[in-house]
Design an enzyme around this catalytic site. Structure first.
Site, short mmCIF file in Angstrom:
data_model
loop_
_atom_site.label_atom_id
_atom_site.label_comp_id
_atom_site.label_asym_id
_atom_site.label_seq_id
_atom_site.Cartn_x
_atom_site.Cartn_y
_atom_site.Cartn_z
N ASP A 187 37.34 -19.52 4.09
CA ASP A 187 36.88 -20.40 3.04
C ASP A 187 36.88 -19.61 1.72
O ASP A 187 37.12 -18.40 1.70
CB ASP A 187 35.49 -20.96 3.39
CG ASP A 187 35.23 -22.28 2.72
OD1 ASP A 187 34.49 -23.11 3.27
OD2 ASP A 187 35.79 -22.51 1.61
N GLU A 227 29.19 -30.25 -1.63
CA GLU A 227 28.67 -29.04 -1.01
C GLU A 227 27.18 -28.83 -1.28
O GLU A 227 26.41 -29.79 -1.27
CB GLU A 227 29.52 -27.83 -1.45
CG GLU A 227 31.00 -27.99 -1.04
CD GLU A 227 31.79 -26.72 -1.18
OE1 GLU A 227 32.85 -26.74 -1.81
OE2 GLU A 227 31.35 -25.69 -0.64
C1 GLC Z 1 35.15 -24.92 -0.50
C2 GLC Z 1 34.85 -25.62 0.81
C3 GLC Z 1 36.05 -25.87 1.67
C4 GLC Z 1 37.29 -26.04 0.80
C5 GLC Z 1 37.54 -24.73 0.08
C6 GLC Z 1 38.73 -24.82 -0.89
O1 GLC Z 1 34.12 -24.03 -0.83
O2 GLC Z 1 33.83 -25.05 1.63
O3 GLC Z 1 35.77 -27.04 2.44
O4 GLC Z 1 38.41 -26.38 1.60
O5 GLC Z 1 36.40 -24.27 -0.64
O6 GLC Z 1 38.43 -25.70 -1.94
#
Ligand code: GLC
Length: 602
Positions: free
Chosen positions: A289, A488
């Site tokens: 992530d 988030e």
């Molecule tokens: C974010 C998320 C993830 C996403 C990634 C790229 O923090 O947790 O779900 O795919 O970053 O944007």
């Protein structure tokens, strides 16, 4: 005869795909032999667009493997044409490298190609959970892939197969619901729709199943928190979505920021390698992530060592030149870790083999640039009609004192609430911007207000006010209540009550002495008791996206309600978490609840 034909079909499928797999494996081995350590580590490096801007030559210098656009990493021209042009420009740099391995581009197209102005924005996963329809989810996966490939982008950080067990969690709407069985069915359907039956199809895209493992089970629903359960519970509740996705052919996955009993997932070798790759046979690759490996250790080098040795294959890195923990640091430090035998060469080769196998299976080299002919389909009426159908199927009728369906003709309707005419409220987070948009900053959609006007017939008058004033002498009041968009951790809440403004509008409308319909736009169940008492009808519309016409289709009776709750609906915050199967289970509305017009006829 049918049995014989089925056997032959299966035989030919297996034999054709087997030689193809062998051919790809031979190509991968041949490529690996030609690659330097630097080129191999380059393939393991994914860089955010904002970090590479003004340093495009680094794509060549470091033989980078992937570029992503994080939630807020937009480009100047966000039309589909603008995205396609940017993609082509960046991809052209990969062809200046010695081995010309194409870049794979990743984006969060989590409810349609949601970074593109003019794309169709589908209902978020919580709404799709209410449809109970793998069929519509598969179609959505296919349409999302097609709209992505029209802009060149080949990889989607979706589906999220979190099993959201505590609605305090700001990512509840990214989950299909609280039931592992529902999540596994819809997650697999999305993978099948997105990847199709042949990853080399230029209209398919690579899915990325996330976030492994237990992201929806953290204590108090804290985003990136700690999932404190025994292994049997972890496997029973949070693993089925991944098992089913592997069966559906998923070839990339993303570990979770969260921890399991205090161990960060990005450093958990037992779960990433022993369980996911060995026990479950996942042979795709793992992408971290966003800057998630940084959380493993304040010393970036140690963080890299821990994560790559745990089984991470590609690092998602948002930082560039002059920044801490940059992609240059990652490349330099990982190279040194290999030289010093802290990370075995076999781990590097395994990671790069996984990445190259996917790139070759997708035939990226054969479809290097965006197919401009596909641009016409982005946001097309056909695609919007599928989204409208999904909206209809997602609506859950919680209460109806026989005032729905509404008559189309000869009535005076008063609509109220500041979110009644807002595409932004309908779409929620991950729409153009990471945290979503306000107002109507995305073209092509239909707000609920517009949809009501579109559907109203002869002799019907429609009034509007934010606060409900002017509703006197109307035949019916419609209040659109909503959560403001979030994504988030920004959406983590300790209190899920409706906003005071929304409660005030409902009270004002009720005080007019007219029947009141409440339509709730939210990413999760909320605490609605007092508003529910005042309402004569109450509809959970979730986050329906751009096609608000689907709401009017059902309100006015052209279609019946079919949606069923994907979450148990709590009476109060003290009950949360409350999930089907709990020993003590007394929700306001149970998991699977949903009224229909037929039931109201009694
Ligand atoms: C974010 C998320 C993830 C996403 C990634 C790229 O923090 O947790 O779900 O795919 O970053 O944007």
């Amino acid at each position: 005869m049918k049995l014989v034909l089925a056997f032959l079909a299966c035989f030919f499928t297996l034999t054709i795909s087997q030689p193809k797999a062998n051919k790809i494996d031979a190509q991968v081995q041949a490529l690996l032999k030609k690659m330097t350590l630097e080129e191999k580590i380059g393939q393991m490096t994914q860089v955010d667009y904002t970090a590479i801007t003004n340093h495009y030559d680094d794509i060549v210098t470091y033989s980078l493997g992937s570029i992503l656009w994080g939630g807020s990493s937009e480009i100047p021209d966000i039309t589909a044409k603008g995205w396609a042009a940017t993609y082509d420009m960046l991809q052209s740099f990969s062809q200046k490298t010695k081995l010309k391995v194409p870049l794979i581009f990743g984006v969060d197209a989590v409810h349609g190609h949601n970074n593109v102005d003019g794309a169709v924005i589908f209902p978020h996963n919580v709404a799709l959970g209410a449809t109970r329809s793998p069929q519509i989810v598969e179609r959505i996966g296919g349409i999302t892939a097609a709209e992505m490939r029209a802009t060149g982008i080949q990889w989607d950080f979706a589906p999220c197969v979190a099993v959201s067990r505590n609605e305090r969690w700001g990512r509840t709407y990214e989950s299909f619901g609280e039931d592992p069985e529902l999540v596994k069915q819809l997650g697999a359907a999305f993978v099948k729709g997105m990847q199709g039956t042949d990853l080399s199809n230029p209209a398919s895209a690579l899915a990325c199943v996330k976030h492994f493992l237990g992201d929806g089970g953290t204590t108090n629903g804290k985003d990136q928190g700690n999932t404190e359960v025994d292994e049997a519970t972890l496997r029973a509740v949070h693993l089925p979505g991944y098992v089913e996705a592997i069966k559906a052919g998923a070839m990339s996955m993303m570990p979770s920021y969260s921890s399991w009993n205090g161990v960060k997932m990005h450093g958990n070798k037992y779960l990433l390698t022993d369980v996911l790759k060995k026990e479950l046979g996942f042979n795709g690759f793992l992408v971290s992530d966003w800057a998630a490996i940084d959380q493993l250790d304040t010393n970036y080098r140690s963080a890299i060592e821990k994560s790559v040795n745990a089984g991470l294959d590609m690092a998602m890195i948002p930082n560039g030149h002059g920044q801490k923990n940059s992609y240059i640091d990652f490349i330099t430090m990982l190279k040194d870790l290999v030289k010093k035998k802290k990370v075995p060469m076999s781990r590097i080769d395994d990671a790069v083999k996984r990445i190259l196998t996917v790139k070759l299976s997708m035939n990226l080299a054969g479809n290097l640039y965006a197919n401009k002919e596909l641009l016409i389909q982005v946001g097309s009426p056909e695609h919007r009609n599928v989204a409208r159908e999904a909206v209809r199927q997602s609506l859950v009728l919680l209460k109806n004192n026989n005032i729905l369906p509404l008559s189309k003709t000869g009535i005076k309707i008063h609509v109220a609430g500041k979110w009644a005419d807002s595409i932004g409220a309908q779409c929620g987070g991950w729409t153009i911007g990471w945290q979503g948009i306000s107002g109507n900053a995305i073209s092509g959609g239909t707000t609920i207000m517009q949809a009501i006007k579109n559907t109203a017939g002869k002799g019907t008058k429609i009034g509007y006010s934010v606060d409900g004033s002017g509703a006197d002498s109307s035949d019916i009041g419609i209040v659109v209540a909503a959560e403001q968009p979030y994504a988030e951790m920004v959406g983590d809440r300790t209190d899920l009550s409706l906003s005071n403004d929304d409660q005030a509008v409902i009270n004002t409308m009720k005080a007019k002495g007219i029947p009141v319909v409440v339509i709730l736009l939210s990413g999760r169940p909320m605490i609605i008791n007092s508003s529910l008492e005042k309402a004569d009808a109450f509809v959970a519309a979730w986050l329906p996206g751009t096609e608000g016409q689907g709401v009017a289709d059902v309100l006015f009776g052209d279609f019946n309600f079919t949606g069923k709750l994907p979450h148990s609906w709590p009476k109060n915050m003290q009950q949360v978490p409350i999930n089907i199967g709990d020993k003590v289970y007394d929700p306001l509305f149970p998991y699977g609840f949903g009224l229909t017009y037929k039931e109201q006829a009694k």
